[in-house]
Enzyme design. Structure first.
Site, PDB file in Angstrom:
ATOM      1  N   MET A 347      44.059  10.805  74.263  1.00  0.00           N
ATOM      2  CA  MET A 347      42.933  11.591  74.760  1.00  0.00           C
ATOM      3  C   MET A 347      41.788  11.638  73.740  1.00  0.00           C
ATOM      4  O   MET A 347      40.624  11.469  74.085  1.00  0.00           O
ATOM      5  CB  MET A 347      43.371  13.011  75.111  1.00  0.00           C
ATOM      6  CG  MET A 347      44.364  13.103  76.236  1.00  0.00           C
ATOM      7  SD  MET A 347      43.756  12.426  77.790  1.00  0.00           S
ATOM      8  CE  MET A 347      42.657  13.707  78.342  1.00  0.00           C
ATOM      9  N   ASP A 366      42.617  12.371  62.148  1.00  0.00           N
ATOM     10  CA  ASP A 366      44.047  12.425  62.477  1.00  0.00           C
ATOM     11  C   ASP A 366      44.823  12.781  61.213  1.00  0.00           C
ATOM     12  O   ASP A 366      44.210  13.089  60.185  1.00  0.00           O
ATOM     13  CB  ASP A 366      44.518  11.103  63.119  1.00  0.00           C
ATOM     14  CG  ASP A 366      45.665  11.335  64.094  1.00  0.00           C
ATOM     15  OD1 ASP A 366      46.742  11.764  63.655  1.00  0.00           O
ATOM     16  OD2 ASP A 366      45.483  11.103  65.308  1.00  0.00           O
ATOM     17  N   VAL A 423      45.220  17.319  69.579  1.00  0.00           N
ATOM     18  CA  VAL A 423      46.462  16.942  68.884  1.00  0.00           C
ATOM     19  C   VAL A 423      47.651  17.188  69.810  1.00  0.00           C
ATOM     20  O   VAL A 423      47.478  17.629  70.944  1.00  0.00           O
ATOM     21  CB  VAL A 423      46.630  17.712  67.544  1.00  0.00           C
ATOM     22  CG1 VAL A 423      45.513  17.336  66.582  1.00  0.00           C
ATOM     23  CG2 VAL A 423      46.663  19.220  67.763  1.00  0.00           C
ATOM     24  N   GLU A 425      50.654  18.447  72.078  1.00  0.00           N
ATOM     25  CA  GLU A 425      50.759  19.698  72.843  1.00  0.00           C
ATOM     26  C   GLU A 425      51.930  20.506  72.283  1.00  0.00           C
ATOM     27  O   GLU A 425      53.012  20.581  72.887  1.00  0.00           O
ATOM     28  CB  GLU A 425      50.962  19.350  74.331  1.00  0.00           C
ATOM     29  CG  GLU A 425      50.849  20.528  75.273  1.00  0.00           C
ATOM     30  CD  GLU A 425      49.426  21.013  75.486  1.00  0.00           C
ATOM     31  OE1 GLU A 425      48.530  20.642  74.712  1.00  0.00           O
ATOM     32  OE2 GLU A 425      49.217  21.763  76.439  1.00  0.00           O
ATOM     33  N   LYS A 430      49.158  22.812  66.825  1.00  0.00           N
ATOM     34  CA  LYS A 430      47.820  23.322  67.163  1.00  0.00           C
ATOM     35  C   LYS A 430      47.419  24.435  66.179  1.00  0.00           C
ATOM     36  O   LYS A 430      46.287  24.459  65.696  1.00  0.00           O
ATOM     37  CB  LYS A 430      47.783  23.874  68.594  1.00  0.00           C
ATOM     38  CG  LYS A 430      48.120  22.836  69.673  1.00  0.00           C
ATOM     39  CD  LYS A 430      46.920  22.411  70.484  1.00  0.00           C
ATOM     40  CE  LYS A 430      47.312  21.585  71.687  1.00  0.00           C
ATOM     41  NZ  LYS A 430      46.525  20.403  71.943  1.00  0.00           N
ATOM     42  N   SER A 452      46.440  21.153  77.810  1.00  0.00           N
ATOM     43  CA  SER A 452      46.581  21.197  79.272  1.00  0.00           C
ATOM     44  C   SER A 452      47.459  22.350  79.723  1.00  0.00           C
ATOM     45  O   SER A 452      47.454  22.683  80.892  1.00  0.00           O
ATOM     46  CB  SER A 452      47.119  19.880  79.825  1.00  0.00           C
ATOM     47  OG  SER A 452      47.723  19.094  78.869  1.00  0.00           O
ATOM     48  N   HIS A 473      38.897  20.810  79.030  1.00  0.00           N
ATOM     49  CA  HIS A 473      40.069  20.043  79.453  1.00  0.00           C
ATOM     50  C   HIS A 473      39.632  18.763  80.163  1.00  0.00           C
ATOM     51  O   HIS A 473      39.066  18.812  81.256  1.00  0.00           O
ATOM     52  CB  HIS A 473      40.902  20.943  80.397  1.00  0.00           C
ATOM     53  CG  HIS A 473      42.133  20.305  80.936  1.00  0.00           C
ATOM     54  ND1 HIS A 473      42.555  20.464  82.222  1.00  0.00           N
ATOM     55  CD2 HIS A 473      43.035  19.486  80.350  1.00  0.00           C
ATOM     56  CE1 HIS A 473      43.663  19.782  82.408  1.00  0.00           C
ATOM     57  NE2 HIS A 473      43.974  19.187  81.289  1.00  0.00           N
ATOM     58  N   ASN A 523      45.558  21.416  87.499  1.00  0.00           N
ATOM     59  CA  ASN A 523      46.981  21.108  87.352  1.00  0.00           C
ATOM     60  C   ASN A 523      47.872  21.975  88.231  1.00  0.00           C
ATOM     61  O   ASN A 523      48.938  21.553  88.660  1.00  0.00           O
ATOM     62  CB  ASN A 523      47.405  21.220  85.879  1.00  0.00           C
ATOM     63  CG  ASN A 523      46.962  19.995  85.094  1.00  0.00           C
ATOM     64  OD1 ASN A 523      46.524  19.012  85.689  1.00  0.00           O
ATOM     65  ND2 ASN A 523      47.048  20.055  83.789  1.00  0.00           N
TER      66      ASN A 523
HETATM   67  P1  NAD Z   1      48.795  11.713  71.865  1.00  0.00           P
HETATM   68  O1  NAD Z   1      50.186  11.893  71.405  1.00  0.00           O
HETATM   69  O2  NAD Z   1      48.383  10.391  72.381  1.00  0.00           O
HETATM   70  O3  NAD Z   1      47.788  12.054  70.670  1.00  0.00           O
HETATM   71  C1  NAD Z   1      47.941  13.129  69.799  1.00  0.00           C
HETATM   72  C2  NAD Z   1      47.329  12.744  68.461  1.00  0.00           C
HETATM   73  O4  NAD Z   1      47.312  13.893  67.639  1.00  0.00           O
HETATM   74  C3  NAD Z   1      48.115  11.672  67.720  1.00  0.00           C
HETATM   75  O5  NAD Z   1      47.234  10.632  67.326  1.00  0.00           O
HETATM   76  C4  NAD Z   1      48.665  12.390  66.510  1.00  0.00           C
HETATM   77  O6  NAD Z   1      48.784  11.573  65.365  1.00  0.00           O
HETATM   78  C5  NAD Z   1      47.610  13.470  66.324  1.00  0.00           C
HETATM   79  N1  NAD Z   1      48.093  14.584  65.529  1.00  0.00           N
HETATM   80  C6  NAD Z   1      49.297  15.197  65.605  1.00  0.00           C
HETATM   81  N2  NAD Z   1      49.362  16.172  64.700  1.00  0.00           N
HETATM   82  C7  NAD Z   1      48.180  16.189  64.042  1.00  0.00           C
HETATM   83  C8  NAD Z   1      47.658  16.974  62.991  1.00  0.00           C
HETATM   84  N3  NAD Z   1      48.375  17.949  62.425  1.00  0.00           N
HETATM   85  N4  NAD Z   1      46.417  16.707  62.558  1.00  0.00           N
HETATM   86  C9  NAD Z   1      45.696  15.741  63.126  1.00  0.00           C
HETATM   87  N5  NAD Z   1      46.138  14.966  64.130  1.00  0.00           N
HETATM   88  C10 NAD Z   1      47.378  15.179  64.574  1.00  0.00           C
HETATM   89  O7  NAD Z   1      48.549  12.878  72.919  1.00  0.00           O
HETATM   90  P2  NAD Z   1      47.436  12.978  74.053  1.00  0.00           P
HETATM   91  O8  NAD Z   1      48.013  12.526  75.325  1.00  0.00           O
HETATM   92  O9  NAD Z   1      46.178  12.387  73.560  1.00  0.00           O
HETATM   93  O10 NAD Z   1      47.261  14.572  74.183  1.00  0.00           O
HETATM   94  C11 NAD Z   1      46.510  15.315  73.253  1.00  0.00           C
HETATM   95  C12 NAD Z   1      46.143  16.663  73.861  1.00  0.00           C
HETATM   96  O11 NAD Z   1      45.434  16.450  75.082  1.00  0.00           O
HETATM   97  C13 NAD Z   1      47.318  17.548  74.238  1.00  0.00           C
HETATM   98  O12 NAD Z   1      46.977  18.893  73.981  1.00  0.00           O
HETATM   99  C14 NAD Z   1      47.499  17.303  75.712  1.00  0.00           C
HETATM  100  O13 NAD Z   1      48.105  18.398  76.378  1.00  0.00           O
HETATM  101  C15 NAD Z   1      46.053  17.171  76.140  1.00  0.00           C
HETATM  102  N6  NAD Z   1      45.823  16.448  77.413  1.00  0.00           N
HETATM  103  C16 NAD Z   1      46.507  15.290  77.678  1.00  0.00           C
HETATM  104  C17 NAD Z   1      46.283  14.625  78.879  1.00  0.00           C
HETATM  105  C18 NAD Z   1      47.005  13.337  79.200  1.00  0.00           C
HETATM  106  O14 NAD Z   1      46.983  12.909  80.348  1.00  0.00           O
HETATM  107  N7  NAD Z   1      47.609  12.693  78.233  1.00  0.00           N
HETATM  108  C19 NAD Z   1      45.353  15.141  79.786  1.00  0.00           C
HETATM  109  C20 NAD Z   1      44.651  16.320  79.471  1.00  0.00           C
HETATM  110  C21 NAD Z   1      44.896  16.951  78.265  1.00  0.00           C
END
Ligand code: NAD
Length: 748
Positions: A347, A366, A423, A425, A430, A452, A473, A523
């Site tokens: 995302m 990151d 980051v 979920e 967080k 989410s 979101h 959602n």
């Molecule tokens: P993802 O696992 O692809 O990415 C998460 C990233 O966060 C990773 O690159 C990880 O290295 C990084 N990270 C983890 N801990 C960290 C820290 N302490 N400091 C900095 N970076 C850190 O996950 P995603 O699918 O991109 O989801 C990210 C957020 O977006 C979540 O909150 C999720 O609920 C939300 N979201 C996801 C979707 C979806 O369809 N995937 C849709 C809407 C919202």
């Protein structure tokens, strides 16, 4: 006030410049039609004028018909219907809506009657397309004898009426179908494609593309060189590019087109069906009669509930939201130049991409430099794929990527106007990230979370200034999905909302603003949809039937496919979290068992590991997983399957989402009917022909909807129970748009 300016040069060529005062874009209004009609008379009757070039004084040529004019016509129609009856009202709509078509036909005839005994010579018209021309604007170009476009990379040409439940009714269907093979014409009309100038030229929809500076002169030169005032189809001996309808080629096209139409739309879109009909009928008729057929169908389609609902949601409401209907009025405009994105995963990288594409500087953070670089590298790869496919220029990709700086140093966030976290979920992760950002964020910047599932209010409590904390979101994939859901925590301030909305406007997405609640708005509805698919599986309904009936109901993908896309392990996580927070009665036990077997026993996580409800063999189309039936408690016998009521299955899918939308409205999670409707179509593809979740209820009638909910509640369970608000509305005979009309809300 004049919409058009007319200048005649020394060679007797009239230059007509369309430049509507007090509007940023030219649109077709009743006044514009009348004024242009007078200009056609002048060009025709003034012997000193040899021909006419029409262009625009604005950046775009014309955006199409003023849809509020069509809405007004609808209101007059309803009134006349009451007073004078259906026939008189329908006649009014036909006469009004065919005026534009008749005007364009006069232009095409050079202002004179053709085909009579007396041989008259008309005046040639050239359209000098300086910028985007859509709908009725592009139909005007098509009615001219020659079309020259400026090589402006921003220009888009097309007839996108189908996207709001209409079709091109000012000659567009007939002219396009006479300019190219009927299969190509149908595709262009049914998809509502918006073409760049080079593509439009390749399709022979325009004749020439020239530098902007030469546009008018090139158009005039065509007239001076003896360009004639006749359309190819008005010349004796004209042959259709694909041959007659009743020919071998025609028979290969139309029956197949019909089948494709049904496969793609399940006959849910009257306008799409009308396109097939008018092209098929029109190509067998001379142009004047064909245009009358087109006008009659147009008047009919304009009166359909689908067109009314789609115009309201996908044009009027969407435009209101895009223009900031929910922006706090007292907040001065903000200027966002640099944003921070924390979490360079799936995302976060997408958010960085759309932000950089809007010209913003982006810091992408990151856990370490390597992870941040990986996020940018993933973007480089996906953009390079687009370059390879010719959808993007290499230079555009490079400019975009230059704006994104990957880093692991939180200090680089200090001068960002907005920081978005994306980051994992996971509450602990967080919390940690919120603290780190809190230490460096500037005193005026806004903090947004892309969570989410976690309540915004609870995350905001961990930030030093909850007024500046908000939920933004995004939907996946970020670059494609047009909706962004903004979530207000209990303490979120107006400035945070203003900044979030200004940012969403900058990245050209449509916002809805909702109050904090489990699953927010989108959602909640879509999870009900997926759940209904699971429950049907448990009832023993064959998976293919579940998927097909959902598509027949108007959903873009079946619930099992959708669950595969969003991941089954995520589904299981949500079920468990719901159970932990709200108790065991909040989840369906069968659904939990099914997901546990799929994820934990079978290792089937969805598309991401190539195994979900479907199998995803590399290089081949996906196929439903044959092992699924062994995990299900029940299998219906053939006779039982044949006895299933498909209409009822379709309704279950839509009703379960619409009733949840009504609940979110009752709970004041969603507070504006426009947002519920727009959010449902843009966010999760809720049957667009209905106009969205609440329009679906209005279209059916609240009483009928409540009766249906009650019948389903009895048969299938409490998840269909209608909320109090709906029951009360049904008793009073109210609709959502009647009781909660946005104007009234503003006045309140
Ligand atoms: P993802 O696992 O692809 O990415 C998460 C990233 O966060 C990773 O690159 C990880 O290295 C990084 N990270 C983890 N801990 C960290 C820290 N302490 N400091 C900095 N970076 C850190 O996950 P995603 O699918 O991109 O989801 C990210 C957020 O977006 C979540 O909150 C999720 O609920 C939300 N979201 C996801 C979707 C979806 O369809 N995937 C849709 C809407 C919202």
């Amino acid at each position: 006030m004049a919409d058009f300016k007319l200048d005649v040069d020394a060679d007797g060529i009239a230059l007509i410049t369309w430049d509507m005062p007090e509007r940023s874009m030219n649109v077709i209004t009743l006044e514009a039609i009348e004024e242009l009609s007078g200009i056609v008379d002048k060009v025709t009757n003034d012997a000193a004028i040899k021909g006419a070039v029409i262009t625009s004084g604005k950046e775009a040529f014309c955006g199409g018909a003023d849809l509020t004019m069509l809405e007004r016509m609808g209101a007059i129609y309803a009134e006349r219907m009451k007073k004078e009856g259906e026939i008189a009202a329908a006649k009014f709509i036909y006469e009004e809506s065919s005026k534009l078509s008749q005007l364009y036909r006069r232009i095409e005839k050079g202002g004179v009657e053709i085909g009579g005994k007396e041989k008259k010579v008309g005046k040639p018209w050239v359209c000098a397309i300086n910028g985007t021309a859509m709908g009725g604007g592009f139909e005007l170009a098509l009615a001219c004898h020659h079309r020259v476009a400026a090589d402006n990379p921003k220009t888009r040409l097309g007839l996108p009426e189908i996207k709001i439940g209409l079709f091109p009714g000012a000659g567009g269907t007939q002219r396009v179908a006479r300019m190219m093979q009927p299969a190509d014409a149908l595709q262009f009309l049914l998809k509502g494609d918006q073409l760049k100038t080079d593509r439009a030229k390749a399709m022979k929809l325009i004749d020439n593309v020239v530098p902007q500076a030469d546009l008018i002169q090139t158009a005039k030169d065509w007239i001076k060189a003896g360009g004639k005032a006749e359309a190819p189809w008005d010349v004796k001996g004209f042959r259709l590019p694909g041959g007659p309808v009743y020919s071998k080629a025609g028979m290969m096209t139309f029956p197949a087109a019909n089948a494709i139409y049904r496969r793609e739309t399940y006959d849910n879109y009257p306008a799409a069906r009308a396109i097939l009909q008018v092209v098929y009928e029109g190509l067998q008729l001379p142009m004047d009669v064909a245009l009358r057929v087109e006008s009659r169908w147009f008047a009919k389609i304009l009166r359909t509930p689908e067109a009314a609902a789609m115009i309201r949601t996908l044009f009027v409401n969407m435009q209101d939201l895009n223009k900031g209907a929910r922006r706090p009025v007292n907040e001065p405009p903000t200027s966002i130049k640099k944003i921070g994105v924390v979490g360079a995963g799936f995302m976060g990288a997408g958010i960085a991409q759309v932000s950089a594409a809007a010209g913003l500087q982006v810091v992408l953070i990151d856990r370490d430099q390597e992870a941040a670089d990986k996020g940018k590298a993933a973007l480089h790869k996906s953009l390079s794929d687009r370059v390879m496919k010719g959808r993007m220029k290499g230079a555009e990709r490079d400019t975009l990527l230059e704006k994104i700086t990957p880093s692991a140093d939180y200090a680089t966030l200090k001068d960002c106007d907005l920081i978005i976290e994306a980051v994992f979920e996971d509450r602990k992760v967080k919390s940690d990230v919120i603290a780190k950002i809190g230490a460096v964020i500037s005193d005026t910047a806004i903090f947004a979370s892309n969570t989410s599932t976690l309540p915004i209010t609870s995350l905001a409590a961990e930030f030093k200034d909850p007024k500046r904390f908000i939920g933004v979101h995004f939907f996946s994939p970020v670059a494609i999905m047009m909706l962004t859901e903004v979530i207000l925590g209990k303490e979120t301030g107006d400035r945070a909302l203003a900044v979030a909305l200004d940012y969403i406007r900058a990245i050209k997405k449509t916002p809805i603003v909702v109050n904090d609640s489990r699953g927010f708005y989108a959602n909640r509805c879509v999870l009900n949809y997926i759940k209904e698919g699971h429950l049907m599986l448990l009832e023993g309904i064959p998976p293919a039937m579940i998927e097909n009936t959902a598509r027949m109901a108007g959903m873009p993908v079946g619930p099992l496919s959708l669950n595969d896309e969003t991941a089954l392990d995520l589904g299981l996580k949500i079920v468990r979290a719901t159970e932990a927070d709200l108790g065991p009665e909040a989840v369906e036990p069968g659904m939990k068992i099914l997901l546990e077997s799929m994820v934990e026993k079978q290792g089937r996580l969805g598309r991401k590991n190539g195994k979900g409800f479907y199998d995803y063999p590399p290089g081949l189309p996906k196929k439903l997983w044959p092992g699924l039936s062994d995990l299900l408690p029940k299998k219906l016998a053939r006779e039982e399957i044949e006895a299933l009521d498909v209409e009822e299955l379709k309704q279950r899918f839509l009703v379960t989402q619409a009733v949840e939308a009504a609940r979110t409205f009752e709970e004041k999670v969603v507070t504006d009917v426009r947002e519920a409707d727009v959010g449902s179509i843009l966010g999760f593809g809720f049957a667009p022909f209905s106009g969205g979740t609440l329009s679906y209820i209005d279209m059916m009638g609240t009483k009928k909807f409540v009766d249906l909910c009650r019948a389903f509640e009895k048969k299938y369970g409490a998840r269909f129970a209608p909320p109090k608000l709906l029951i009360e509305m049904a008793e009073k005979g109210e609709s959502f748009y009647g009781r909660f009309a946005p104007e009234k809300k503003k006045a309140a």
